[in-house]
Design an enzyme around this catalytic site. Structure first.
Site, PDB file in Angstrom:
ATOM      1  N   MET A 112       0.843  -1.178   0.000  1.00 54.80           N
ATOM      2  CA  MET A 112       0.000   0.000   0.000  1.00 54.80           C
ATOM      3  C   MET A 112       0.886   1.238   0.000  1.00 54.80           C
ATOM      4  O   MET A 112       1.874   1.317   0.711  1.00 54.80           O
ATOM      5  CB  MET A 112      -0.893   0.030   1.237  1.00 54.80           C
ATOM      6  CG  MET A 112      -1.982  -1.020   1.232  1.00 54.80           C
ATOM      7  SD  MET A 112      -1.407  -2.693   1.553  1.00 54.80           S
ATOM      8  CE  MET A 112      -0.968  -2.564   3.260  1.00 54.80           C
ATOM      9  N   CYS A 113       0.508   2.214  -0.791  1.00 54.41           N
ATOM     10  CA  CYS A 113       1.263   3.457  -0.857  1.00 54.41           C
ATOM     11  C   CYS A 113       0.429   4.483  -1.607  1.00 54.41           C
ATOM     12  O   CYS A 113      -0.717   4.258  -1.946  1.00 54.41           O
ATOM     13  CB  CYS A 113       2.630   3.254  -1.512  1.00 54.41           C
ATOM     14  SG  CYS A 113       2.648   2.168  -2.926  1.00 54.41           S
ATOM     15  N   ARG A 114       1.039   5.618  -1.854  1.00 51.28           N
ATOM     16  CA  ARG A 114       0.484   6.673  -2.679  1.00 51.28           C
ATOM     17  C   ARG A 114       1.545   7.035  -3.700  1.00 51.28           C
ATOM     18  O   ARG A 114       2.733   7.111  -3.361  1.00 51.28           O
ATOM     19  CB  ARG A 114       0.123   7.906  -1.866  1.00 51.28           C
ATOM     20  CG  ARG A 114      -0.839   7.704  -0.688  1.00 51.28           C
ATOM     21  CD  ARG A 114      -2.312   7.694  -1.118  1.00 51.28           C
ATOM     22  NE  ARG A 114      -2.740   6.370  -1.585  1.00 51.28           N
ATOM     23  CZ  ARG A 114      -3.960   6.110  -2.044  1.00 51.28           C
ATOM     24  NH1 ARG A 114      -4.864   7.071  -2.129  1.00 51.28           N
ATOM     25  NH2 ARG A 114      -4.267   4.884  -2.430  1.00 51.28           N
TER      26      ARG A 114
END
Length: 259
Positions: A1-3
């Site tokens: 998960m990240c941006r």
């Protein structure tokens, strides 16, 4: 998960794209507004950018949170570019590899990031190792799912696939091997952007003929941001954005041929 975020357009300081916006990637590291999985992206960050006349991008990556790196604050204030890809990371599984596991991954003119997680990693994708040359597996920068997905994409790019096709085929291959995976992929060569929305948020902001931003979520409240539907391939240049639906891999067993 990240941006993550990619940009094409007139020359801008890195900070104007990543730090200055009220909800930019810098702030998304601790206060994302639309992140569906995880809450804090403090397991590393990276930015890759292109300099005039050089097709091979530079990268700056660290294992810690972006807000704790004073060197990046200085760099972002003065370095300017017409194209970049950046990401802040929330690790799926804690482990080694430090900054080597932080996007963007790179090879030749390409920068790549993966927002999501492969279901059942690593066992679920073990059969796909047979599709890669041994040298590619040994050359992986990190031992995480994102690095392996990048190896699959890169093999297709080196075989001559266009960027969008390489992403789409990789997403469908991984989704079939590991159903339930989240596979928001982001790729640039400094002149175009390809991305997939598959299980998490993706948005774009286009100023036709001027600039394009593709990001996990809007970095401000500009009403011109457009959300990309799930199961979609995005292909963007500095002038336009094209969206193409992606079909979910079939889970039905093949039918017996008629006799």
């Amino acid at each position: 998960m990240c941006r993550h975020l990619a940009y094409l357009g007139p020359e801008e300081p890195l900070g104007r794209l990543l730090v200055t916006p009220p909800h930019g990637l810098y702030r998304q590291s601790w206060a994302p507004r639309r992140q569906r999985y995880g809450t804090v992206n403090a397991d590393g960050f990276g930015v890759g950018w292109y300099a005039p006349g050089d097709p091979v991008p530079a990268r700056y990556r660290r294992a810690g949170p972006i807000w704790a790196d004073q060197s990046f604050a200085d760099l972002a204030r003065v370095v300017r570019t017409t194209a970049l890809l950046a990401a802040v990371r929330d690790a799926t599984l804690s482990g080694a590899d430090a900054e080597a596991a932080a996007a963007p991954f790179a090879s030749g003119p390409w920068l790549f990031s993966h927002n999501g997680a492969v279901k059942g990693w690593p066992r679920s994708l073990a059969p796909l190792t047979e599709t890669l040359p041994a040298a590619d597996l040994l050359a992986m920068e990190a031992r995480n799912d994102s690095a392996f997905v990048w190896a699959l994409v890169l093999a297709r790019l080196r075989a001559g696939d266009e960027e969008g096709q390489a992403l789409a085929d990789t997403v469908l291959e991984v989704a079939e091997a590991a159903p339930g995976s989240r596979l928001n992929l982001l790729l640039t060569n400094g002149e175009s952007i390809a991305a997939t929305a598959w299980g998490d948020t993706l948005w774009y902001l286009a100023s036709p003929g001027r600039s394009t931003v593709v990001a996990s979520e809007p970095y401000d409240d500009d009403p011109h941001w457009q959300e990309v539907p799930d199961r979609t391939l995005l292909a963007a240049s500095g002038t336009d954005v094209l969206l193409t639906p992606l079909k979910e891999p079939s889970t039905e067993p093949p039918k017996e041929p008629r006799t």
